[in-house]
Enzyme design. Structure first.
Site, PDB file in Angstrom:
ATOM      1  N   ARG A 112       0.845  -1.184   0.000  1.00 53.19           N
ATOM      2  CA  ARG A 112       0.000   0.000   0.000  1.00 53.19           C
ATOM      3  C   ARG A 112       0.888   1.244   0.000  1.00 53.19           C
ATOM      4  O   ARG A 112       1.954   1.260   0.642  1.00 53.19           O
ATOM      5  CB  ARG A 112      -0.844  -0.026   1.261  1.00 53.19           C
ATOM      6  CG  ARG A 112      -1.825   1.103   1.442  1.00 53.19           C
ATOM      7  CD  ARG A 112      -2.936   1.052   0.486  1.00 53.19           C
ATOM      8  NE  ARG A 112      -4.088   1.843   0.929  1.00 53.19           N
ATOM      9  CZ  ARG A 112      -5.074   2.181   0.120  1.00 53.19           C
ATOM     10  NH1 ARG A 112      -5.061   1.836  -1.165  1.00 53.19           N
ATOM     11  NH2 ARG A 112      -6.105   2.880   0.573  1.00 53.19           N
ATOM     12  N   THR A 388      -8.781   0.664  -9.391  1.00 53.53           N
ATOM     13  CA  THR A 388      -8.343  -0.604  -8.815  1.00 53.53           C
ATOM     14  C   THR A 388      -8.492  -1.703  -9.848  1.00 53.53           C
ATOM     15  O   THR A 388      -9.367  -1.639 -10.702  1.00 53.53           O
ATOM     16  CB  THR A 388      -9.205  -0.932  -7.588  1.00 53.53           C
ATOM     17  OG1 THR A 388      -9.125   0.190  -6.757  1.00 53.53           O
ATOM     18  CG2 THR A 388      -8.730  -2.165  -6.893  1.00 53.53           C
ATOM     19  N   ASN A 408      -6.236   4.297  -7.060  1.00 54.35           N
ATOM     20  CA  ASN A 408      -7.440   4.867  -6.456  1.00 54.35           C
ATOM     21  C   ASN A 408      -8.402   5.281  -7.561  1.00 54.35           C
ATOM     22  O   ASN A 408      -9.079   4.453  -8.123  1.00 54.35           O
ATOM     23  CB  ASN A 408      -7.148   6.015  -5.490  1.00 54.35           C
ATOM     24  CG  ASN A 408      -8.397   6.332  -4.649  1.00 54.35           C
ATOM     25  OD1 ASN A 408      -9.195   5.432  -4.392  1.00 54.35           O
ATOM     26  ND2 ASN A 408      -8.579   7.569  -4.244  1.00 54.35           N
ATOM     27  N   ASP A 430      -7.897   8.332   0.331  1.00 55.33           N
ATOM     28  CA  ASP A 430      -8.367   7.220   1.176  1.00 55.33           C
ATOM     29  C   ASP A 430      -8.115   7.479   2.657  1.00 55.33           C
ATOM     30  O   ASP A 430      -8.657   6.796   3.520  1.00 55.33           O
ATOM     31  CB  ASP A 430      -7.701   5.898   0.769  1.00 55.33           C
ATOM     32  CG  ASP A 430      -8.435   5.218  -0.381  1.00 55.33           C
ATOM     33  OD1 ASP A 430      -9.529   5.679  -0.740  1.00 55.33           O
ATOM     34  OD2 ASP A 430      -7.915   4.229  -0.916  1.00 55.33           O
ATOM     35  N   SER A 459      -7.655   1.001   3.402  1.00 52.54           N
ATOM     36  CA  SER A 459      -8.169   0.551   2.106  1.00 52.54           C
ATOM     37  C   SER A 459      -9.395  -0.332   2.306  1.00 52.54           C
ATOM     38  O   SER A 459      -9.584  -0.908   3.374  1.00 52.54           O
ATOM     39  CB  SER A 459      -7.072  -0.247   1.406  1.00 52.54           C
ATOM     40  OG  SER A 459      -7.578  -0.880   0.261  1.00 52.54           O
ATOM     41  N   SER A 460     -10.203  -0.442   1.257  1.00 51.81           N
ATOM     42  CA  SER A 460     -11.323  -1.401   1.280  1.00 51.81           C
ATOM     43  C   SER A 460     -11.000  -2.647   0.465  1.00 51.81           C
ATOM     44  O   SER A 460     -11.857  -3.521   0.301  1.00 51.81           O
ATOM     45  CB  SER A 460     -12.586  -0.762   0.688  1.00 51.81           C
ATOM     46  OG  SER A 460     -12.947   0.367   1.414  1.00 51.81           O
ATOM     47  N   GLY A 479     -13.673  -1.115  -6.833  1.00 49.25           N
ATOM     48  CA  GLY A 479     -14.928  -0.411  -6.552  1.00 49.25           C
ATOM     49  C   GLY A 479     -14.972   0.194  -5.160  1.00 49.25           C
ATOM     50  O   GLY A 479     -16.048   0.404  -4.606  1.00 49.25           O
ATOM     51  N   GLY A 480     -13.802   0.508  -4.595  1.00 44.72           N
ATOM     52  CA  GLY A 480     -13.750   1.213  -3.306  1.00 44.72           C
ATOM     53  C   GLY A 480     -14.529   0.475  -2.234  1.00 44.72           C
ATOM     54  O   GLY A 480     -14.399  -0.738  -2.065  1.00 44.72           O
TER      55      GLY A 480
HETATM   56  O1  DON Z   1      -8.020   1.176  -1.403  1.00 43.10           O
HETATM   57  C1  DON Z   1      -9.180   1.494  -1.625  1.00 43.10           C
HETATM   58  O2  DON Z   1     -10.105   1.154  -0.915  1.00 43.10           O
HETATM   59  C2  DON Z   1      -9.491   2.319  -2.867  1.00 43.10           C
HETATM   60  N1  DON Z   1      -8.355   3.143  -3.193  1.00 43.10           N
HETATM   61  C3  DON Z   1      -9.855   1.394  -3.976  1.00 43.10           C
HETATM   62  C4  DON Z   1     -10.150   2.117  -5.252  1.00 43.10           C
HETATM   63  C5  DON Z   1     -10.919   1.332  -6.232  1.00 43.10           C
HETATM   64  O3  DON Z   1     -11.367   0.225  -5.982  1.00 43.10           O
HETATM   65  C6  DON Z   1     -11.164   1.993  -7.535  1.00 43.10           C
HETATM   66  N2  DON Z   1     -11.862   1.143  -8.446  1.00 43.10           N
HETATM   67  N3  DON Z   1     -12.889   1.354  -8.996  1.00 43.10           N
END
Ligand code: DON
Length: 580
Positions: A112, A388, A408, A430, A459-460, A479-480
């Site tokens: 990360r 992501t 991100n 984040d 992070s998620s 997808g965050g």
């Molecule tokens: O780490 C995280 O939770 C976010 N930065 C993830 C970003 C993400 O999944 C973007 N995709 N659509």
């Protein structure tokens, strides 16, 4: 763009009356879709499987397996190919996580990004405490110190089988010789044009002549090819020191960023204990902090199992209600999470039986709780105790790799390092960049995740493995905040209800993240009767179209490999036959 989308989705919110009017009009049709949501079968073979966001990168991974590489070789080669052909998320300027089972050994790697040394708690706020424009999302102030160069190298160093140069070479060739611009890439560049244009360094490469390269034209990336060549020869130092690191500092400083070459030089990927738990007779391994996904997933399946999920009718209100109630609580706990060094709660506390029992005791079967009334750990524990991209690979020797990597937002902070040819991430968003206010994914985050120099932002991401006897599954997504809830639903369809892999991914999903206090449902996730019943129990239900994209591979009992990508997004899955 995502902010605009959020606003559009906000406007689309379907409150009680509208929702009921629509669903009763199309009731019968919707009901049929719920039961029959699968699209096409997963790829199936006997020698190994790869799923990733692009067909070119999946093919690179499969070729590496065919050449005798193991699952880590294939995953790293796929990730590097994505860094070329999928610049929205594939990266050298971002970071991620990998959970692996290699030669029977479980491990997880945290690569990360971290906050630069010069970062500070209120760097995204003006003197009155208001957020400064989009500084945590666009431009180099949004960029954390990239972890991918060290992470991908370290993963290969510990578990790879093929020589490092052989793993990097396919990506280098793609960058040097070029690849066709797909309609998908053309579309992403067009929709992000406005923010990409802010940086001449980016526009020169990705908007030649002021517009995205034509669909089908050949895209060559000579600077990135040179970077990959240096990476193949010298490993991460080729990027974290010397001319590339200096170029990152130069372009970051020019556009008001804080990244220094010294930040890059001091970055280290960290091996952490994978988060292991049981789920419906399967053993699972996922990512622990600073990823919240593993904890949310473990809480979800733990609570559902003990609340009788298996016996409840599929697609009915009881199951949907329980998902909302469990996620409401799991995401309330997320408020306390951050980098392991600053987190106010950890997996040990949040997964302890007493805490799960307490959470369970507060769930009413016929009434939605109010998110605002959800108490957080540990004050209310009655008995005091203590854009992501996900890659899934399984090889013919029983090795499994779940690797999620991200910039991100789509194209990260939009700034391309011209001499190096790659985008910098926008991962600083984040952090709780603006405490009390929702981030890109609508998450409200706590003090534990405040910006601290050298710390990792929460992070998620949820790269996850599961196995039972000879069966195995590798799953994760993009997808965050929607990643852990999507991964949980895919796993429940697979492990509890026995869906085929592709069906489990295709099925319409639900999402709840504590705040806002809304149960989100993809258009045909709920039958009219179920929606009506959920509303009666006190849920606010919103129809939305933005669920996570999940890629997964599975090994069946008869040792057939399946690979499936999410039809919601770009994705490609493939398998190989055994190599002799
Ligand atoms: O780490 C995280 O939770 C976010 N930065 C993830 C970003 C993400 O999944 C973007 N995709 N659509």
């Amino acid at each position: 763009m995502k902010r605009r989308l959020c606003r559009r989705i906000g406007a689309m919110r379907t409150r009680l009356f509208l929702a009921l009017a629509i669903v009763s009009a199309f009731g019968a049709l919707l009901h049929i879709q719920v039961v029959d949501a699968a699209s096409f079968p997963a790829a199936s073979g006997h020698g190994g499987a790869v799923a990733s966001a692009e067909s070119v990168s999946t093919e690179v991974g499969l070729d590496v397996l065919r050449a005798g590489g193991n699952a880590v070789d294939a995953a790293v080669a796929t990730a590097l190919a994505l860094a070329v052909v999928h610049p929205e998320a594939g990266n050298l300027g971002g970071g991620g996580f990998a959970v692996v089972r290699m030669d029977g050994q479980l491990a997880s790697l945290d690569f990360r990004e971290i906050a630069p040394a010069a970062a500070s708690r209120n760097m995204y706020l003006d003197p009155e405490g208001r957020p400064i424009g989009d500084a945590s999302l666009i431009g180099p102030l949004a960029a954390g110190v990239p972890g991918s160069p060290a992470g991908l190298f370290e993963l290969h160093k510990r578990f790879g089988k093929l020589p490092w140069t052989q793993v990097v070479n396919p990506a280098r060739l793609l960058a040097a010789e070029g690849f066709p611009v797909t309609s998908r890439l053309h579309r992403s560049l067009s929709s992000e044009r406005e923010t990409l244009e802010r940086f001449p360094e980016t526009a020169r490469v990705w908007l030649p002549g002021g517009r995205p390269p034509a669909i089908g034209s050949r895209m060559r990336l000579p600077a990135l090819a040179a970077t990959l060549e240096a990476y193949a020869e010298a490993g991460p130092h080729a990027l974290t020191s010397g001319p590339v690191a200096e170029a990152i500092e130069r372009v970051s400083t020019k556009h008001g960023g804080l990244l220094k070459a010294s930040d890059l030089e001091s970055y280290e990927a960290v091996w952490r204990q994978p988060l292991t738990f049981d789920a419906f007779g399967w053993r699972m391994a996922s990512m622990d902090l600073p990823a919240s996904g593993g904890i949310i997933l473990a809480q979800t399946v733990g609570l559902l199992e003990s609340l009788g999920w298996r016996e409840m009718p599929r697609f009915g209100a009881d199951r949907a209600h329980l998902l909302a109630e469990v996620w409401r609580r799991a995401f309330a706990d997320r408020f306390l999470m951050g980098d392991p060094a600053s987190s106010e709660a950890d997996s040990k506390g949040l997964l302890q039986p007493e805490w799960l029992a307490y959470r369970r005791s507060t769930i009413q079967s016929d009434r939605a709780s109010l998110s605002a009334a959800i108490a957080r750990w540990p004050e209310s524990l009655p008995t005091e105790s203590s854009d992501t991209t996900h890659i899934a690979v399984a090889d013919g020797s029983g090795n499994l790799v779940a690797l999620t990597t991200t910039l991100n937002d789509t194209f990260g902070c939009r700034l391309l390092v011209p001499e190096a040819g790659f985008f910098l991430n926008s991962e600083m968003d984040d952090f709780a960049a603006s405490p009390g206010r929702p981030n890109l994914y609508g998450l409200i985050q706590g003090e534990a995740n405040a910006v601290r120099p050298g710390h990792r932002m929460l992070s998620s991401m949820s790269p996850t493995l599961g196995w039972r006897g000879s069966q195995a599954v590798v799953v994760g997504g993009r997808g965050g905040s929607r990643i852990p809830t999507a991964v949980a639903q895919v796993l429940l369809h697979l492990l509890v209800d026995g869906d085929p892999l592709q069906t489990a991914i295709d099925r319409p999903r639900l999402h709840h993240q504590w705040l806002p206090d809304i149960l989100r449902a993809e258009a045909d996730a709920l039958s009219p009767e179920t929606m009506q019943e959920l509303v009666r129990r006190g849920h606010e239900v919103e129809i939305w179209t933005r669920d996570a994209k999940v890629n997964a591979v599975q090994v069946l009992e008869d040792e057939t490999f399946e690979a499936a990508a999410d039809p919601r997004g770009p994705g490609s899955a493939g398998v190989i036959e055994p190599i002799h």
